[in-house]
Design a protein around this motif. Structure first.
Motif, PDB file in Angstrom:
ATOM      1  N   ALA A 244      29.887  18.424  17.439  1.00 54.53           N
ATOM      2  CA  ALA A 244      28.777  19.325  17.773  1.00 54.53           C
ATOM      3  C   ALA A 244      28.031  19.777  16.522  1.00 54.53           C
ATOM      4  O   ALA A 244      26.795  19.878  16.520  1.00 54.53           O
ATOM      5  N   ILE A 245      28.763  20.042  15.448  1.00 55.33           N
ATOM      6  CA  ILE A 245      28.127  20.530  14.230  1.00 55.33           C
ATOM      7  C   ILE A 245      27.201  19.469  13.636  1.00 55.33           C
ATOM      8  O   ILE A 245      26.142  19.780  13.075  1.00 55.33           O
ATOM      9  N   THR A 246      27.574  18.208  13.746  1.00 57.97           N
ATOM     10  CA  THR A 246      26.716  17.169  13.184  1.00 57.97           C
ATOM     11  C   THR A 246      25.531  16.844  14.088  1.00 57.97           C
ATOM     12  O   THR A 246      24.486  16.422  13.598  1.00 57.97           O
ATOM     13  N   PHE A 247      25.685  17.054  15.413  1.00 54.92           N
ATOM     14  CA  PHE A 247      24.518  16.949  16.293  1.00 54.92           C
ATOM     15  C   PHE A 247      23.455  17.969  15.847  1.00 54.92           C
ATOM     16  O   PHE A 247      22.268  17.645  15.767  1.00 54.92           O
ATOM     17  N   GLY A 248      23.901  19.200  15.582  1.00 51.23           N
ATOM     18  CA  GLY A 248      22.974  20.216  15.094  1.00 51.23           C
ATOM     19  C   GLY A 248      22.384  19.861  13.745  1.00 51.23           C
ATOM     20  O   GLY A 248      21.197  20.095  13.480  1.00 51.23           O
ATOM     21  N   ALA A 249      23.212  19.279  12.870  1.00 48.17           N
ATOM     22  CA  ALA A 249      22.746  18.921  11.533  1.00 48.17           C
ATOM     23  C   ALA A 249      21.681  17.834  11.573  1.00 48.17           C
ATOM     24  O   ALA A 249      20.784  17.800  10.722  1.00 48.17           O
ATOM     25  N   ILE A 250      21.756  16.936  12.556  1.00 48.29           N
ATOM     26  CA  ILE A 250      20.737  15.891  12.693  1.00 48.29           C
ATOM     27  C   ILE A 250      19.367  16.518  12.930  1.00 48.29           C
ATOM     28  O   ILE A 250      18.383  16.201  12.253  1.00 48.29           O
TER      29      ILE A 250
ATOM     30  N   VAL B 227      14.931  13.866   1.622  1.00 50.81           N
ATOM     31  CA  VAL B 227      16.306  14.319   1.847  1.00 50.81           C
ATOM     32  C   VAL B 227      16.535  14.571   3.333  1.00 50.81           C
ATOM     33  O   VAL B 227      17.607  14.265   3.868  1.00 50.81           O
ATOM     34  N   GLY B 228      15.516  15.119   4.022  1.00 53.08           N
ATOM     35  CA  GLY B 228      15.667  15.381   5.453  1.00 53.08           C
ATOM     36  C   GLY B 228      15.887  14.114   6.246  1.00 53.08           C
ATOM     37  O   GLY B 228      16.758  14.051   7.117  1.00 53.08           O
ATOM     38  N   PHE B 229      15.098  13.059   5.947  1.00 49.38           N
ATOM     39  CA  PHE B 229      15.280  11.785   6.619  1.00 49.38           C
ATOM     40  C   PHE B 229      16.653  11.204   6.305  1.00 49.38           C
ATOM     41  O   PHE B 229      17.357  10.717   7.195  1.00 49.38           O
ATOM     42  N   ASN B 230      17.027  11.263   5.029  1.00 48.47           N
ATOM     43  CA  ASN B 230      18.335  10.765   4.616  1.00 48.47           C
ATOM     44  C   ASN B 230      19.447  11.465   5.373  1.00 48.47           C
ATOM     45  O   ASN B 230      20.360  10.828   5.910  1.00 48.47           O
ATOM     46  N   GLN B 231      19.348  12.796   5.458  1.00 51.05           N
ATOM     47  CA  GLN B 231      20.395  13.549   6.116  1.00 51.05           C
ATOM     48  C   GLN B 231      20.401  13.373   7.632  1.00 51.05           C
ATOM     49  O   GLN B 231      21.444  13.489   8.276  1.00 51.05           O
ATOM     50  N   THR B 232      19.248  13.068   8.203  1.00 51.38           N
ATOM     51  CA  THR B 232      19.214  12.768   9.639  1.00 51.38           C
ATOM     52  C   THR B 232      20.080  11.547   9.938  1.00 51.38           C
ATOM     53  O   THR B 232      20.885  11.547  10.879  1.00 51.38           O
ATOM     54  N   LEU B 233      19.929  10.504   9.124  1.00 54.26           N
ATOM     55  CA  LEU B 233      20.742   9.302   9.318  1.00 54.26           C
ATOM     56  C   LEU B 233      22.196   9.536   8.915  1.00 54.26           C
ATOM     57  O   LEU B 233      23.119   9.044   9.576  1.00 54.26           O
ATOM     58  N   VAL B 234      22.392  10.294   7.824  1.00 52.11           N
ATOM     59  CA  VAL B 234      23.753  10.579   7.365  1.00 52.11           C
ATOM     60  C   VAL B 234      24.513  11.373   8.422  1.00 52.11           C
ATOM     61  O   VAL B 234      25.682  11.083   8.725  1.00 52.11           O
TER      62      VAL B 234
ATOM     63  N   PHE C 226      13.930  18.647  10.943  1.00 51.83           N
ATOM     64  CA  PHE C 226      12.937  19.709  10.810  1.00 51.83           C
ATOM     65  C   PHE C 226      12.993  20.365   9.432  1.00 51.83           C
ATOM     66  O   PHE C 226      11.969  20.774   8.895  1.00 51.83           O
ATOM     67  N   GLY C 227      14.203  20.469   8.869  1.00 56.09           N
ATOM     68  CA  GLY C 227      14.354  21.133   7.580  1.00 56.09           C
ATOM     69  C   GLY C 227      13.646  20.411   6.460  1.00 56.09           C
ATOM     70  O   GLY C 227      13.046  21.044   5.576  1.00 56.09           O
ATOM     71  N   GLY C 228      13.691  19.069   6.458  1.00 58.30           N
ATOM     72  CA  GLY C 228      12.994  18.319   5.429  1.00 58.30           C
ATOM     73  C   GLY C 228      11.498  18.572   5.462  1.00 58.30           C
ATOM     74  O   GLY C 228      10.861  18.799   4.430  1.00 58.30           O
ATOM     75  N   TYR C 229      10.927  18.549   6.674  1.00 61.75           N
ATOM     76  CA  TYR C 229       9.491  18.802   6.822  1.00 61.75           C
ATOM     77  C   TYR C 229       9.136  20.227   6.411  1.00 61.75           C
ATOM     78  O   TYR C 229       8.182  20.457   5.650  1.00 61.75           O
ATOM     79  N   LEU C 230       9.920  21.209   6.895  1.00 62.88           N
ATOM     80  CA  LEU C 230       9.619  22.605   6.585  1.00 62.88           C
ATOM     81  C   LEU C 230       9.785  22.915   5.100  1.00 62.88           C
ATOM     82  O   LEU C 230       9.051  23.726   4.544  1.00 62.88           O
ATOM     83  N   THR C 231      10.744  22.265   4.450  1.00 60.09           N
ATOM     84  CA  THR C 231      10.947  22.475   3.012  1.00 60.09           C
ATOM     85  C   THR C 231       9.702  22.089   2.235  1.00 60.09           C
ATOM     86  O   THR C 231       9.317  22.767   1.274  1.00 60.09           O
ATOM     87  N   ASP C 232       9.055  21.002   2.635  1.00 58.86           N
ATOM     88  CA  ASP C 232       7.817  20.589   1.976  1.00 58.86           C
ATOM     89  C   ASP C 232       6.613  21.392   2.458  1.00 58.86           C
ATOM     90  O   ASP C 232       5.654  21.597   1.706  1.00 58.86           O
TER      91      ASP C 232
ATOM     92  N   THR D 246      22.239  12.285  -5.235  1.00 61.37           N
ATOM     93  CA  THR D 246      21.405  11.913  -6.375  1.00 61.37           C
ATOM     94  C   THR D 246      20.339  10.927  -5.915  1.00 61.37           C
ATOM     95  O   THR D 246      19.153  11.055  -6.247  1.00 61.37           O
ATOM     96  N   TYR D 247      20.745   9.931  -5.135  1.00 60.55           N
ATOM     97  CA  TYR D 247      19.788   8.955  -4.621  1.00 60.55           C
ATOM     98  C   TYR D 247      18.838   9.582  -3.610  1.00 60.55           C
ATOM     99  O   TYR D 247      17.639   9.280  -3.599  1.00 60.55           O
ATOM    100  N   ALA D 248      19.344  10.449  -2.747  1.00 64.15           N
ATOM    101  CA  ALA D 248      18.493  11.056  -1.725  1.00 64.15           C
ATOM    102  C   ALA D 248      17.434  11.959  -2.332  1.00 64.15           C
ATOM    103  O   ALA D 248      16.275  11.955  -1.912  1.00 64.15           O
ATOM    104  N   ALA D 249      17.805  12.750  -3.342  1.00 55.34           N
ATOM    105  CA  ALA D 249      16.886  13.744  -3.905  1.00 55.34           C
ATOM    106  C   ALA D 249      16.006  13.195  -5.011  1.00 55.34           C
ATOM    107  O   ALA D 249      14.874  13.663  -5.200  1.00 55.34           O
ATOM    108  N   LEU D 250      16.503  12.221  -5.780  1.00 59.21           N
ATOM    109  CA  LEU D 250      15.778  11.757  -6.965  1.00 59.21           C
ATOM    110  C   LEU D 250      15.139  10.388  -6.772  1.00 59.21           C
ATOM    111  O   LEU D 250      14.708   9.757  -7.742  1.00 59.21           O
TER     112      LEU D 250
END
Length: 496
Positions: free
Chosen positions: A91-97, A426-433, A102-108, A411-415
């Protein structure tokens, strides 16, 4: 778009700031990026900002780990089947997806600071609700909400780590971002220490409270971060400058970076780089970023799939596969985290500026693959020597995770992306992760029940796949001035 990097030695001079000085003239967002890339002044708050960002990572890891030991008690208390256990676990990773998407978009879009403070509230509410859950539905809902906070947090935390660090030398951007890994393992170790302390203090008939207290404790560090935010945390100066707010960027440089910056505006308005948009997800697959995106997401997904299966299943592996009791299970899990994962993470941070992310990630995946094959071949160890070897192989897997993909998946996701794309990247990366995490957390209880120790053959596919992609795409983010790509067109025009 050109990918010409700016040498670190030119960073300060190009912004009108003499080496060693704490004064600068800024005329554009590019000047702000160069000042930040040159390094903070002595005594500035930049390191404190990085520490607080790592505190967010600590929360992410703690909340993801806190259910691991108590899942058997939860299954017994709520009479859950293996499939239901998988759903509660995932359940926690469903929420994280969703949170990462949304977090990646909102961060930018709205900035790093606002998103960071919002996700802290998610952690407080969700942790308390999970600890008081009267049934599996409420627990699953609270863990979903907690996951949404985790998804929001990682893009913004990585942005803070990258945008408050220098390009080259000790403590560079790659090292700062890689520090998320030991912070993660410190959190998992703290979780096991808390469990160990509670196990020692609680009477046997009250051990059913152990998982509830562990989950609710996650609200404590979130409240501490909320309490100190106003004194130290500020917006990223590079992000502010990219929005055209050079005066705001100058104030942030003074407050958090120890640099007295004076804004000098010419006739042309300050350039605003690529604006935040949902269409930027498509930019991740253009000619410049496609290979980096494939590499970053492969490393992240493979690392997450294997790590979540091992770390979440560690108590199950030790208790069932290695046939050990509760106290030995807790102590072994804690020891493996501290001696192998945490130490490996520290090595990943130290080697990031010198050895680089690519070599350490490839070496880490190799060690993980060998360790998993060894565990699969041993199966259920029948002697003390084989038990010791199996535990050593588990430690080898975690050690490889620590200095390799654990440190450098972020490092790869952010840089791999400049400031204007970092949140989305990072948001896209973390969605798949997190999708890989969800599959892993759901499948491990089911596969472990069906396959026993043969499940290690399945997990071994993850590091092998990532290693093959690493061999095909040799991108090294450490020491590369990635934020200069936002201003490459300006620089190319000036050179012409």
């Amino acid at each position: 778009m050109s990918t010409l990097a700016v040498p670190a030695s030119e960073v300060i001079e190009a912004a009108g700031q003499a080496p060693g000085s704490q004064h600068a003239v800024i005329r554009s967002a590019q000047d702000v990026a160069r000042i930040v890339s040159g390094g903070a002044a002595q005594g500035s708050n930049a390191r404190i900002v990085i520490a607080i960002a790592l505190g967010g990572v600590f929360l992410d890891a703690y909340d993801l780990t806190s259910l691991a030991y108590g899942i058997k008690d939860i299954a017994r208390e709520f009479s859950l089947t293996p499939v239901q256990v998988g759903f509660v676990s995932a359940a926690i990773t469903f929420g994280a997806i969703l949170g990462a998407l949304f977090g990646g978009y909102l961060t930018d879009r709205i900035g790093r600071y606002r998103v960071f403070m919002a996700d802290m509230l998610f952690f407080v509410v969700a942790a308390i609700a999970a600890g008081l859950a009267p049934n599996a539905w409420v627990l699953g809902g609270a863990r979903f909400l907690m996951g949404f906070g985790v998804g929001l947090d990682l893009p913004v935390a990585m942005a803070f780590l990258a945008e408050f660090s220098r390009v080259a030398g000790k403590g560079n951007k790659a090292a700062s971002v890689a520090a998320w890994c030991p912070a993660w393992y410190a959190a998992t170790s703290t979780c096991y220490l808390l469990i160990l302390g509670l196990y020692a203090m609680l009477p046997a008939h009250q051990l059913g409270w152990l998982w509830r207290i562990t989950l609710a404790f996650g609200a404590v560090p979130a409240l501490v971060i909320i309490a100190v935010r106003s004194r130290y945390i500020s917006e990223s100066p590079v992000w502010a400058a990219n929005q055209g707010d050079l005066e705001g960027a100058a104030r942030i440089l003074k407050r958090s970076y120890g640099v007295d910056a004076v804004v000098e505006r010419g006739e042309a308005p300050a350039r605003i780089t690529r604006t935040a948009s949902w269409r930027n997800y498509g930019v991740l697959f253009n000619a410049t970023y496609r290979r980096r995106t494939i590499l970053a997401t492969t490393i992240g997904a493979a690392s997450s799939f294997g790590y979540n299966a091992i770390i979440f299943g560690l108590p199950v592996i030790i208790a069932s596969f290695l046939q050990q009791g509760p106290l030995t299970t807790i102590l072994a899990s804690l020891t493996l985290n501290l001696l192998f994962a945490f130490v490996g993470g520290l090595i990943g941070v130290r080697t990031a500026p010198t050895v680089g992310a690519w070599k350490m990630t490839a070496l880490g995946h190799t060690l993980q693959f060998v360790s998993l094959i060894g565990l699969a071949l041993i199966g259920h160890p029948g002697s003390g020597l084989l038990v010791a070897l199996a535990i050593l192989l588990l430690g080898g897997y975690l050690f490889g995770q620590g200095f390799g993909p654990g440190s450098h998946s972020m490092t790869y996701a952010a840089l791999s992306y400049p400031t204007s794309l970092r949140g989305i990247g990072v948001g896209f990366n973390q969605t798949l992760v997190r999708s890989a995490s969800t599959v892993s957390l759901f499948l491990f209880p089911v596969l472990a029940a069906a396959l026993g120790t043969k499940v290690f053959w399945v997990i071994a596919i993850a590091p092998l796949a990532s290693l093959l992609v690493l061999l095909a795409i040799r991108w090294e983010p450490s020491g590369y001035d990635i934020d200069s790509e936002d201003y490459a067109d300006e620089r190319d025009a000036a050179i012409a």
